[in-house]
Scaffold this motif. Structure first.
Motif, PDB file in Angstrom:
ATOM      1  N   VAL A  46     -13.764   6.700   3.148  1.00 56.99           N
ATOM      2  CA  VAL A  46     -12.369   7.035   2.866  1.00 56.99           C
ATOM      3  C   VAL A  46     -11.594   5.740   2.633  1.00 56.99           C
ATOM      4  O   VAL A  46     -11.650   4.831   3.456  1.00 56.99           O
ATOM      5  CB  VAL A  46     -11.735   7.807   4.041  1.00 56.99           C
ATOM      6  N   PRO A  47     -10.878   5.642   1.514  1.00 59.14           N
ATOM      7  CA  PRO A  47     -10.138   4.413   1.222  1.00 59.14           C
ATOM      8  C   PRO A  47      -9.204   3.965   2.347  1.00 59.14           C
ATOM      9  O   PRO A  47      -9.049   2.764   2.584  1.00 59.14           O
ATOM     10  CB  PRO A  47      -9.366   4.764  -0.049  1.00 59.14           C
ATOM     11  N   MET A  48      -8.582   4.892   3.025  1.00 56.33           N
ATOM     12  CA  MET A  48      -7.683   4.526   4.121  1.00 56.33           C
ATOM     13  C   MET A  48      -8.420   3.696   5.174  1.00 56.33           C
ATOM     14  O   MET A  48      -7.846   2.783   5.783  1.00 56.33           O
ATOM     15  CB  MET A  48      -7.074   5.778   4.762  1.00 56.33           C
ATOM     16  N   GLU A  49      -9.697   4.000   5.373  1.00 51.98           N
ATOM     17  CA  GLU A  49     -10.490   3.281   6.375  1.00 51.98           C
ATOM     18  C   GLU A  49     -11.044   1.974   5.803  1.00 51.98           C
ATOM     19  O   GLU A  49     -10.983   0.927   6.454  1.00 51.98           O
ATOM     20  CB  GLU A  49     -11.629   4.167   6.869  1.00 51.98           C
ATOM     21  N   THR A  50     -11.578   2.020   4.591  1.00 52.07           N
ATOM     22  CA  THR A  50     -12.175   0.816   4.013  1.00 52.07           C
ATOM     23  C   THR A  50     -11.134  -0.261   3.715  1.00 52.07           C
ATOM     24  O   THR A  50     -11.446  -1.458   3.714  1.00 52.07           O
ATOM     25  CB  THR A  50     -12.939   1.153   2.725  1.00 52.07           C
TER      26      THR A  50
ATOM     27  N   GLY B 109      -3.839   3.424  11.321  1.00 54.48           N
ATOM     28  CA  GLY B 109      -3.463   4.805  11.595  1.00 54.48           C
ATOM     29  C   GLY B 109      -3.379   5.678  10.364  1.00 54.48           C
ATOM     30  O   GLY B 109      -2.781   6.759  10.425  1.00 54.48           O
ATOM     31  N   ASP B 110      -3.950   5.246   9.250  1.00 54.74           N
ATOM     32  CA  ASP B 110      -3.859   5.985   7.978  1.00 54.74           C
ATOM     33  C   ASP B 110      -2.409   6.297   7.623  1.00 54.74           C
ATOM     34  O   ASP B 110      -2.106   7.326   7.000  1.00 54.74           O
ATOM     35  CB  ASP B 110      -4.652   7.299   8.055  1.00 54.74           C
TER      36      ASP B 110
ATOM     37  N   PHE C 255       0.873  -1.181   0.000  1.00 51.40           N
ATOM     38  CA  PHE C 255       0.000   0.000   0.000  1.00 51.40           C
ATOM     39  C   PHE C 255       0.903   1.222   0.000  1.00 51.40           C
ATOM     40  O   PHE C 255       1.723   1.399   0.906  1.00 51.40           O
ATOM     41  CB  PHE C 255      -0.898  -0.002   1.249  1.00 51.40           C
ATOM     42  N   TRP C 256       0.719   2.093  -0.980  1.00 50.13           N
ATOM     43  CA  TRP C 256       1.621   3.217  -1.143  1.00 50.13           C
ATOM     44  C   TRP C 256       0.864   4.412  -1.706  1.00 50.13           C
ATOM     45  O   TRP C 256      -0.332   4.341  -1.998  1.00 50.13           O
ATOM     46  CB  TRP C 256       2.767   2.849  -2.093  1.00 50.13           C
ATOM     47  N   ALA C 257       1.565   5.531  -1.878  1.00 52.65           N
ATOM     48  CA  ALA C 257       0.987   6.726  -2.500  1.00 52.65           C
ATOM     49  C   ALA C 257       2.123   7.565  -3.069  1.00 52.65           C
ATOM     50  O   ALA C 257       3.254   7.527  -2.561  1.00 52.65           O
ATOM     51  CB  ALA C 257       0.176   7.541  -1.497  1.00 52.65           C
ATOM     52  N   SER C 258       1.814   8.322  -4.110  1.00 51.85           N
ATOM     53  CA  SER C 258       2.844   9.132  -4.763  1.00 51.85           C
ATOM     54  C   SER C 258       3.335  10.262  -3.871  1.00 51.85           C
ATOM     55  O   SER C 258       4.439  10.772  -4.061  1.00 51.85           O
ATOM     56  CB  SER C 258       2.309   9.702  -6.083  1.00 51.85           C
TER      57      SER C 258
ATOM     58  N   PHE D  19       3.619   1.623   9.660  1.00 52.09           N
ATOM     59  CA  PHE D  19       4.300   2.748  10.293  1.00 52.09           C
ATOM     60  C   PHE D  19       3.424   3.397  11.363  1.00 52.09           C
ATOM     61  O   PHE D  19       3.802   4.410  11.948  1.00 52.09           O
ATOM     62  CB  PHE D  19       4.687   3.787   9.238  1.00 52.09           C
ATOM     63  N   ALA D  20       2.255   2.819  11.598  1.00 51.80           N
ATOM     64  CA  ALA D  20       1.341   3.415  12.576  1.00 51.80           C
ATOM     65  C   ALA D  20       1.897   3.324  13.994  1.00 51.80           C
ATOM     66  O   ALA D  20       1.634   4.191  14.830  1.00 51.80           O
ATOM     67  CB  ALA D  20      -0.022   2.734  12.504  1.00 51.80           C
ATOM     68  N   ASP D  21       2.643   2.282  14.263  1.00 51.33           N
ATOM     69  CA  ASP D  21       3.218   2.084  15.599  1.00 51.33           C
ATOM     70  C   ASP D  21       4.708   2.407  15.546  1.00 51.33           C
ATOM     71  O   ASP D  21       5.500   1.631  15.017  1.00 51.33           O
ATOM     72  CB  ASP D  21       3.011   0.637  16.050  1.00 51.33           C
ATOM     73  N   PRO D  22       5.115   3.546  16.107  1.00 54.15           N
ATOM     74  CA  PRO D  22       6.528   3.933  16.046  1.00 54.15           C
ATOM     75  C   PRO D  22       7.446   2.978  16.794  1.00 54.15           C
ATOM     76  O   PRO D  22       8.658   2.975  16.569  1.00 54.15           O
ATOM     77  CB  PRO D  22       6.544   5.334  16.695  1.00 54.15           C
TER      78      PRO D  22
END
Length: 210
Positions: free
Chosen positions: A155-159, A164-165, A87-90, A185-188
Motif C-alpha cells: 500500500v503506497p501509504m505504508e511504502t 497514521g495513513d 503528500f496529498w489526495a483529491s 495530521f496523525a498526531d492530533p
C-alpha cells in the motif's frame, strides 16, 4: 447748323445706364455665398486596443507514476536545494483546499533554492490519473508531480511512510537531503498551520549551500 445735341445721345445715356445696372447685378451675384461640393474630411477613428495576450506557461505540468524507491531517486537529484514534499489526495478536503499554498511557496522561494515535489496518494487507474493531472493544471503546479504506486501486495501509504495513513502530510529536507521537519495530521496533539510550514521553509532556506 443747329446747336442741339445729336439724336443718338439719349440712346448712349440709356446704354450707359443699362451697363451700370448689369455691372451692379454681376457684382451682387459674385458676392452671394456659393454652394460647395467639398465634403468634410473623415474623422480619425480611435485605434482598437490590442487583445490581451496571456503569458504562456513556462513549464509543462506533468504527472509521473513512481513507487517509494523512485521517489527517493527523484529526491536525491535535488541535492543542494531545500525540498518541500506535499503528500496529498483529491479526496482529502484540506489537501485540496491548501494546495494553493504549495504553489505559492514554489513561486515565492524557488529563487532562494526551494524545490517542490507533490505526491498524490490517489489510485493509479487511468481515469483517476486524468483527474489528478487536471487538478494540477488548474492549480498551475509547475514543479515535480508524482502519483504514488506500489506493488500489488503493498500500500503506497505504508511504502511512503505516511504517519497514521493521514493526510495532509508535509516534509522538508535540507540542502544535504536530510529530513529536518515533518508536519503530520496523525498526531492530533501536534496540529499545524500553513504559516508553521512557511516559517520552517524560511529557516531551512537560510542554510547556505556548501
Amino acid at each position: 447748323m443747329s446747336d442741339r445735341m445729336p439724336h443718338h445721345i439719349p440712346f448712349a445715356k440709356i446704354g450707359f445706364h443699362t451697363l451700370n445696372v448689369l455691372i451692379l447685378l454681376v457684382t451682387c451675384w459674385s458676392c452671394a455665398p456659393s454652394e460647395t461640393t467639398e465634403t468634410a474630411p473623415p474623422q480619425a477613428q480611435p485605434e482598437t486596443p490590442p487583445a490581451e495576450i496571456k503569458p504562456e506557461k513556462t513549464v509543462e505540468i506533468t504527472l509521473t507514476l513512481s513507487d517509494a524507491e523512485g521517489f527517493k531517486e527523484i529526491l536525491a537529484k535535488q541535492n543542494g536545494k531545500v525540498v518541500l514534499v506535499d503528500f496529498w489526495a483529491s479526496w482529502c478536503i484540506p489537501c485540496v483546499k491548501d494546495f494553493h499554498h504549495t504553489v505559492e511557496w514554489n513561486q515565492k522561494y524557488a529563487g532562494q533554492g526551494l524545490s517542490v515535489i507533490s505526491v498524490s496518494m490517489d489510485e493509479s487507474d487511468a481515469e483517476t490519473q486524468k483527474a489528478v493531472l487536471k487538478f494540477l493544471e488548474k492549480e498551475d503546479a509547475q514543479f515535480t508531480n508524482i502519483l504514488a504506486t506500489a506493488a500489488d501486495d503493498q500500500v503506497p501509504m505504508e511504502t511512503f511512510d505516511i504517519d497514521g495513513d493521514a493526510l495532509p502530510h508535509y516534509r522538508i529536507y535540507d540542502r544535504t537531503g536530510k529530513l529536518i521537519k515533518k508536519f503530520s495530521f496523525a498526531d492530533p496533539d501536534k496540529q499545524f498551520t500553513q504559516a508553521d510550514i512557511e516559517t520552517a521553509l524560511q529557516e531551512a532556506l537560510k542554510q547556505k549551500p556548501e
